[in-house]
Design a protein around this motif. Structure first.
Motif, short mmCIF file in Angstrom:
data_model
loop_
_atom_site.label_atom_id
_atom_site.label_comp_id
_atom_site.label_asym_id
_atom_site.label_seq_id
_atom_site.Cartn_x
_atom_site.Cartn_y
_atom_site.Cartn_z
N GLU A 73 0.83 -1.21 0.00
CA GLU A 73 0.00 0.00 0.00
C GLU A 73 0.86 1.25 0.00
OE1 GLU A 73 -3.09 0.47 -0.39
OE2 GLU A 73 -3.90 -1.57 -0.27
N GLN A 74 1.94 1.23 0.80
CA GLN A 74 2.86 2.37 0.83
C GLN A 74 3.54 2.55 -0.53
OE1 GLN A 74 5.56 1.66 4.04
NE2 GLN A 74 3.98 1.83 5.65
N LYS A 113 2.43 1.73 -3.34
CA LYS A 113 1.45 2.20 -4.33
C LYS A 113 1.42 3.72 -4.42
CE LYS A 113 -3.55 2.34 -5.06
NZ LYS A 113 -4.86 1.89 -4.55
N THR A 114 1.61 4.38 -3.30
CA THR A 114 1.55 5.85 -3.29
C THR A 114 2.92 6.49 -3.35
OG1 THR A 114 1.53 5.79 -0.85
CG2 THR A 114 -0.61 5.82 -2.00
N LYS A 115 3.95 5.77 -2.88
CA LYS A 115 5.28 6.37 -2.81
C LYS A 115 6.28 5.75 -3.79
CE LYS A 115 4.78 7.57 2.08
NZ LYS A 115 5.37 7.45 3.45
N ARG A 118 4.10 2.32 -9.62
CA ARG A 118 2.88 2.53 -8.83
C ARG A 118 1.69 1.83 -9.48
NH1 ARG A 118 5.26 7.78 -8.43
NH2 ARG A 118 3.90 8.58 -10.08
N GLU A 145 -0.44 -1.23 -7.86
CA GLU A 145 -1.90 -1.11 -7.74
C GLU A 145 -2.59 -2.31 -8.37
OE1 GLU A 145 -5.46 2.13 -8.71
OE2 GLU A 145 -3.43 2.42 -9.48
#
Length: 1451
Positions: free
Chosen positions: A829-830, A832-834, A841, A845
């Motif tokens: 999850e981290q 995916k955004t960073k 990314r 996802e």
């Protein structure tokens, strides 16, 4: 006294008679004294009648004594009477002259000679003129032999008296009298008479005649004919001599020849140029008669005397065209008909040199010259052919040959050389050497004017005839070599068979000395050129090929010796095989005629293991040339022989042959595989290991069962542990893991999870193998999962991250999501955004969506929203392999069990960075090696071509496009069986080796072809330590750099010579183009140090990669350039030079009708002055001390100062403006948005430009950057480098545009964000070289409603603005005011776009148009852009706009 004389019989006189006369002398004296003038004359007449008769008694006879006493008494009486003035001497002089002449005509006998001397002693005879002179000359001409009792006394008396009397009576010593025309002509007439009379008098009298000639010659200081002014008289004498020599009996004796030899130069020594011109035709006729005589060896010195004539001719005579025409006609007849004496040839050669140096050239005389040169070619005379070569190659005369009109003359020259009698001279070697030079220069000229094809048959025949002549002992090997080197029967292939038969006869001749001289090289050149000439036809002549095979079979027979004992190297038979066979085989590879080579292959295979290293190497490389087709030429036993040979010698060429033949004879490998694997361990060099692994990969794909535990142990121990070869080993193991992954299980931790052994670029392949092992061996599931998560967390390389995600997705598809811990899910999850990049990314996802089971729902929702486009969706899904398989896998997942998992595994494989594509490429294609044994490409290129030749999206065609080659180049290579090797060979032939390798490596990395890039990188690393760098020390280059194409070297040398005459120093690479890395360093140094570059532009120049590099370097260095248009062609030239030269005005440097000059210049006279003027304006000044007189005052400087604006000044800018406003480059702010487009969409793009600038964005547009003198390419470079984002306006033409490709490639290399705008309905990604860059990008679709492309409003424009804002800082953008008629809808659309980012690729793929508009790409687009008027194509921006975007103003 009269009565006494009349009754006296002098033949019966005795001594008593003389005594009686002396006793009565007093009475006779008294009688004489009493006589008057008439009486004296009667006595003289009576004496003349009795004495002047033939057969008169000789000297020392009583009769002579009595006659002498009587004449003395008469003469004394006359003298007394003259003294007493009884009568004057003049009164009796005529009577005495008659007596004198009659005495001469009487023989003269010896008595007559004695009596002759008495007359001038007693009575002075006055100077002779008119009839009196002719009368005496006639007397001297009447000389004849008189038979006397004492012949020796007779000869000695005449020899003494006759010449003396000639000197006393006729010649005398008065210089003025001698040079008077009357006397001069009379004596010259007599001089020639003595010469031509010699054959008609007895030998005893000849010495008298020659002595008389000498008297005349001495009187005129050995220049008897000097000063003769009467041309008619001189012609008459020349005619007499000509007829004298023309007599078939001449020379009648050695004595006559020697006298002619001595006297002839005196006759021809006239020195007066005017006189020579008048009688030159007669002189030439005389010289011709002499030259046509077949003289005995002892008489040939006569010919040497002619050189005096040539030496004495004044130089100005050789400037006379009429004289040349006369001489040329004579020379042709002599060259054709004469016995060809060496002396004659020398004189003709010397005269040729004189006329060549002094005669003013013109076309009419040039045609005459050619006929003379033909004569020299047929005469085996070294000085003659040297003179012919000198005339032919003289620059001043070259323009007069008119070869297109006179090509038949060139044929005659070559035919004359062919039919020349080389056996007629003892040593033909010197002639052969001279003839070699002559032939080379002749053919060079014919090639320049494009008429060589008209004489190629004659040149081939000359080569064959001289080769045969050498076999008969004639040293004509150099001439044969020159002809053989130029042999070409490309247009006369039907003759090849006959020449092969004759060549084979020479090979079979055991007495032919191939080791002597240059004949061996000539034979090889001739044979190789026959092979080359046979190429080009789709259908090859069977009989011709059968003859080629016969030659090769003869040379390759088992009992044939290949080494010359004399030289210690390959002999003619070995060279025929080594040089000719690879070239000949190359012509058949990929053709239906490959089967014709079958008789040769057993010999090729035998020679692969012969004793000679060269032969062995070439035969092994020959199998490489055959490639896959080698399997058609051999059987299973042949394959086994190759395997045994490799096991024995471990030669890479043999391994290459095994690899090529493997597909057709794989069954032979089963029993030998393990020994073959072990043999591979003996080779440790990186390129060898790579090649071994390439072969092993092929075996793994077809016979994976051969990779037993013992075989894998060898591979892991040797190949796997080599880090450079490790990537290729992974590909082998990947193939093995497809069906036998369980065999790899023992090496999972010990080798496959050793991160330090792996190249990070190959992480994807490593992970795929681990996943396959885990799928087969359940106990390895946790181990592999942990390793993948560890690599994902610890590595800093994006490729490792993406590879790990793909592998984890595959693990999920096989084992489910239970193995993913909560901690790992949070980490995902981290990420995916960073994540570092959008791609990472997105992939994370996708993994999370799969873990949460959302993928199918999203697809269903998208299908519902686009229900009206289901048909298009199906088409799009069918065309997009990855998406279809993902949907298929998700659907199968709900209704199927383990079979779905296996299908999911296959689907993952297709999505792991084209892994499946890599497998298919190596599976379907076998290595095809360079067809040339002497390829310019490095050895590792064979490994690269194996990877890039198979057709794919990123194959050799994309490499060629990225290297800058045109579609025509790519189409040309596509016709060859190994197009990638042809591409690399061309690339390395035209670039520095190290730069070429770096360029290929960089582009392969950009193409994501890491498998090929690794091969290049490893090879470069292996070469680093071979040799230390050598410093290069160059002399200071001249100020002018001449850039040209090799085919126009002669013309450029002429330009260089005239520039040097004008005081400039020039740099040109005479004779060195393509000479290697050092040359390119010199070219680089020359351009950098030059003040100006002069480009000699032709069609070939525009297409030459070397010339393109020179022009590009010149532009990049900011060097002023002056293009010289060397031939009629379009401007600017088509190709990559078009955009550059469109900025320049050319100088036409070829002549039109009416502009011809009288010298060797090929340009109009005024154009060279224009060139000098331009250089002067560019402040390139000549060296005053080196200026030749003709260019001394070519231009008088004008007092007014001419100011040349600098390139960065604006047109029309005044001093006040320039002082008030600084326009330096450092002050220009780069626009944030770079708009890349193709010219066909200019109207729409201008509207987009205005729309964006009105919203506050600063934009770069090419038509807004024109003007100011700077190169547009420099502005494009600055614009791309300075922008924040590029808008790529994609159309069919855009995808094919070379300029647009360069812009996109530059942005991609600089990692600039690219937003594609789909401007028309086409497939995505678009076909062409841009597909690699654009395929991963999400486009904004403006193709549905093209009216939007003018208004630039609506949801798609808002989507575009959103993407731009993500890249352009907000502090640079003014408040965006949109005027949309449906703001709520737009907002909703915006939100939809945001929520569906992950589905955008799918949506675009469903929008494939049914009927895309087909248009041909526009030719020379960049040239059009450069010449367009921006003011006529767009509205002027407002003042407000100018303030918002200062960089958008029209420069």
């Amino acid at each position: 006294m009269e009565a006494y004389v009349l009754k006296c019989d002098f033949s019966r006189v005795t001594d008593d008679t003389n005594n009686e006369f002396r006793e009565s002398l007093d009475s006779y004296q008294e009688d004489l004294s009493s006589l008057d003038y008439a009486g004296i004359l009667k006595i003289l007449k009576a004496f003349q009648n009795e004495v002047c008769v033939r057969g008169f008694p000789g000297v020392e006879s009583p009769g002579h004594e009595l006659a002498e006493s009587i004449l003395t008494a008469i003469l004394e009486t006359i003298s007394e009477k003259v003294e007493e003035d009884v009568f004057s001497s003049k009164d009796v002089e005529e009577r005495l002259l008659d007596l004198y002449v009659e005495l001469l005509k009487s023989g003269p006998g010896s008595s007559h000679c004695e009596l002759l001397q008495l007359i001038p002693k007693q009575v002075e005879i006055q100077d002779l003129y008119g009839d009196r002179l002719q009368k005496v000359i006639g007397g001297f001409k009447a000389i004849s032999y008189v038979e006397e009792k004492n012949d020796s006394r007779y000869i000695s008396t005449v020899k003494e008296v006759y010449p003396d009397q000639l000197s006393t009576i006729v010649i005398r010593s008065d210089e003025d009298r001698l040079r008077s025309p009357e006397v001069h002509h009379a004596l010259m007439d007599l001089f020639v008479f003595y010469l031509v009379q010699l054959p008609h008098v007895p030998e005893s009298l000849r010495i008298i005649l020659t002595g008389s000639q000498d008297e005349i010659n001495q009187a005129y200081d050995k220049e008897p004919f000097k000063g003769v002014q009467d041309a008619s008289f001189y012609r008459s004498q020349l005619l007499r001599i000509k007829n004298f020599i023309k007599d078939p009996a001449f020379p009648q004796s050695r004595e006559i020849c020697e006298n002619t030899e001595r006297k002839l130069p005196y006759i021809l020594k006239i020195k007066d140029g005017k006189m020579i011109a008048e009688v030159y035709a007669d002189i030439c006729q005389l010289l011709k008669e002499i030259s046509l005589k077949r003289l005995k060896d002892q008489d040939k010195d006569l010919l040497t005397r002619l050189e005096g004539f040539y030496e004495e001719i004044p130089k100005e005579c050789f400037k006379n065209p009429k004289m040349f025409e006369t001489w040329a006609a004579t020379a042709q007849e002599i060259l054709e008909k004469s016995p060809r004496e060496k002396i004659t040839g020398n004189e003709l050669a010397n005269t040729t040199d004189m006329f060549t140096d002094n005669l003013k050239p013109n076309a009419a005389l040039g045609k005459i010259w050619l006929s003379v040169i033909i004569g020299f070619c047929g005469w085996v005379h070294e000085k003659g052919i040297r003179a012919a070569e000198g005339t032919l190659s003289t620059n001043e005369w070259k323009g007069s040959w008119k070869w297109k009109e006179n090509v038949s003359k060139a044929k005659e020259m070559i035919v004359s050389l062919t039919h020349a009698d080389y056996s007629s001279v003892e040593n033909a070697e010197e002639f052969s050497s001279r003839a070699e030079t002559f032939l080379e220069k002749l053919i060079d000229q014919l090639i320049i004017v494009k008429v060589y094809k008209n004489v190629e048959v004659e040149v081939a025949e000359l080569a064959m005839v001289t080769m045969e002549a050498f076999g008969k002992g004639m040293a004509v090997d150099k001439l044969c070599k020159a002809a053989s080197e130029k042999t070409s029967l490309q247009n006369n292939k039907h003759l090849i068979k006959g020449y092969l038969e004759r060549f084979l006869c020479l090979l079979k001749n055991e007495d032919f000395d191939w080791d002597a001289g240059w004949i061996e090289g000539a034979g090889i050149e001739f044979f190789d050129n026959l092979i080359e000439s046979s190429s080009g036809d789709e259908v090859r002549d069977l009989e011709m090929d059968e003859m080629f095979i016969k030659v090769f079979l003869f040379c390759m027979s088992e009992d044939r010796e290949y080494i010359s004992l004399q030289t210690g190297s390959l002999n003619i038979f070995g060279l025929v095989v080594v040089t000719g066979l690879p070239q000949y085989i190359q012509l058949h590879t990929g053709k239906t005629t490959i089967g014709r080579l079958k008789p040769l292959f057993p010999h090729i295979q035998r020679l692969m293991d012969c004793d000679d290293d060269t032969m062995k190497t070439v035969m092994r490389n020959t199998t490489r040339i055959l490639g896959e087709e080698v399997s058609q030429l051999m059987d299973t036993q042949g394959m086994e022989n190759l395997i045994n040979l490799y096991i024995k010698e471990r030669d890479l060429a043999t391994l290459d042959a095994i690899s090529s033949a493997y597909e057709g004879h794989s069954e032979a490998l089963a029993s030998q595989f393990l020994p073959l694997i072990k043999a591979c361990t003996q080779k440790t060099q990186t390129n060898e290991i790579v090649m071994q692994t390439m072969f092993l990969k092929k075996v793994a794909e077809k016979q994976p069962e051969l990779f037993t535990k013992e075989a894998l142990e060898v591979i892991f121990k040797h190949h796997f542990m080599d880090k450079n070869a490790n990537p290729q080993v992974l590909l082998v193991l990947d193939a093995v893991s497809q069906s036998h992954a369980e065999n790899l299980e023992p090496y999972t931790e010990s080798h496959l999870m050793k991160t330090e052994l792996m190249m990070e670029q190959m992480a994807r392949h490593q992970f795929v193998i681990l996943v396959k092992i885990a799928a087969k061996c359940q106990d390895k599931q946790s181990l592999v999962y942990s390793y993948l998560m560890k690599r994902l967390k610890e590595s800093k390389v994006e490729l490792v991250h993406i590879g790990s995600i793909f592998a984890l997705r595959e693990m999920h598809s096989v084992f489910g999501g239970e193995m993913f811990s909560e901690k790992d899910r949070k980490y995902l999850e981290q990420l995916k955004t960073k994540g570092a990049t959008n791609t990472l990314r997105d992939e994370v996802e996708n993994l999370i969506n799969e873990l949460e089971g959302r993928s199918l729902a999203n697809v269903s929702k998208d299908v519902e929203e686009h229900s009206d486009q289901i048909e298009k969706l199906e088409i799009g899904v069918a065309g997009t392999k990855v998406v279809l398989k993902r949907v298929h896998r998700d659907v199968k997942k709900q209704g199927k069990d383990l079979e779905g998992v296996k299908e999911g595994l296959d689907d993952v494989n297709t999505r792991v960075d084209n892994v499946e594509v890599d497998v298919e490429e190596t599976k379907e294609r076998v290595e095809e090696v360079d067809k040339k044994t002497m390829s310019n490409a490095p050895t590792w290129s064979r490994d690269v071509t194996k990877l890039l030749n198979p057709e794919s999206e990123h194959d050799w065609r994309l490499l060629a496009s990225r290297l800058g080659y045109s579609p025509d180049d790519i189409r040309g290579w596509a016709t060859q069986s190994d197009p990638c090797m042809a591409l690399l060979s061309e690339w390395y032939a035209t670039h520095k080796t190290i730069e070429a390798s770096r360029g290929v490596l960089t582009i392969l990395q950009e193409m994501n072809r890491l498998d090929a890039a690794i091969i290049v990188e490893n090879a470069m690393k292996a070469a680093e330590g071979v040799v230390a760098d050598e410093p290069v020390d160059y002399p200071e280059p001249p100020e002018i750099f001449l850039s040209y194409q090799w085919g126009h070297q002669n013309e450029v040398k002429l330009i260089c010579r005239h520039l040097e005459m004008a005081g400039y120093k020039c740099w040109m690479d005479i004779g060195q183009m393509g000479g290697g890395d050092k040359l390119f360093e010199k070219i680089d140094s020359g351009i950098r140090a030059a003040k100006i570059v002069i480009s000699c532009v032709t069609e070939k120049y525009a297409k030459s990669p070397n010339c393109n590099r020179e022009v590009n370097l010149s532009v990049n260095l900011g060097k002023p350039m002056i293009p010289l248009l060397m031939e009629k062609m379009a401007w600017p030239p088509a190709g990559s030079m078009g955009p550059i030269f469109s900025e320049y005005l050319f100088i036409r440097f070829f002549q039109r009708p009416g502009e011809e000059t009288n010298d060797d210049r090929i340009w109009p006279a005024a154009k060279f002055t224009e060139l000098l003027m331009q250089m002067n304006c560019l402040k390139i000044m000549p060296d005053e001390g080196n200026i030749a007189p003709r260019y001394k005052n070519w231009w008088m400087p004008v007092v007014e100062e001419i100011v040349i604006p600098k390139r960065n000044e604006k047109k029309g800018e005044n001093k006040a403006a320039s002082s008030g406003q600084q326009n330096t480059e450092s002050q220009v702010v780069s626009p944030d948005v770079f708009i890349s487009y193709q010219w066909g969409k200019q109207k729409e793009i201008i509207a987009l430009f205005q729309r964006l600038t009105s919203l506050g964005f600063t934009c770069w547009l090419d038509i807004r950057q024109m003007g100011g003198g700077d190169s547009l390419y420099d502005k494009i470079d600055r614009g791309v480098r300075g922008c924040k984002v590029m808008l790529s306006s994609v159309t069919t033409k855009y995808a094919l545009s070379a300029n647009c490709r360069r812009e996109v490639s530059l942005a991609d290399a600089l990692k600039k964000p690219i937003i594609p705008l789909l401007m028309e309905k086409i497939d995505w990604p678009p076909t062409g070289p841009m597909s690699m860059v654009l395929t991963q990008l999400l486009y904004v679709n403006f193709s549905k409603d093209e009216s939007i492309q003018l208004s630039w409003e609506g949801k798609y424009f808002d989507e575009l603005l959103s993407k731009i804002k993500q890249q352009v800082p907000t502090d640079k953008i003014e408040e965006i005011q949109t005027n949309s008629n449906q703001p709520e809808k737009n907002t909703k659309d915006e939100k939809t776009v945001t929520n569906r980012n992950d589905q955008k690729q799918k949506t675009q793929e469903t929008e494939k148009p049914r009927d895309p508009k087909q248009e041909q790409p526009r030719v020379n687009e960049s040239s059009t852009k450069h010449t367009s008027n921006p003011v006529q194509n767009e509205d002027q921006p407002s003042q407000k706009d100018k303030k918002k975007s200062s960089t958008c103003s029209i420069l």
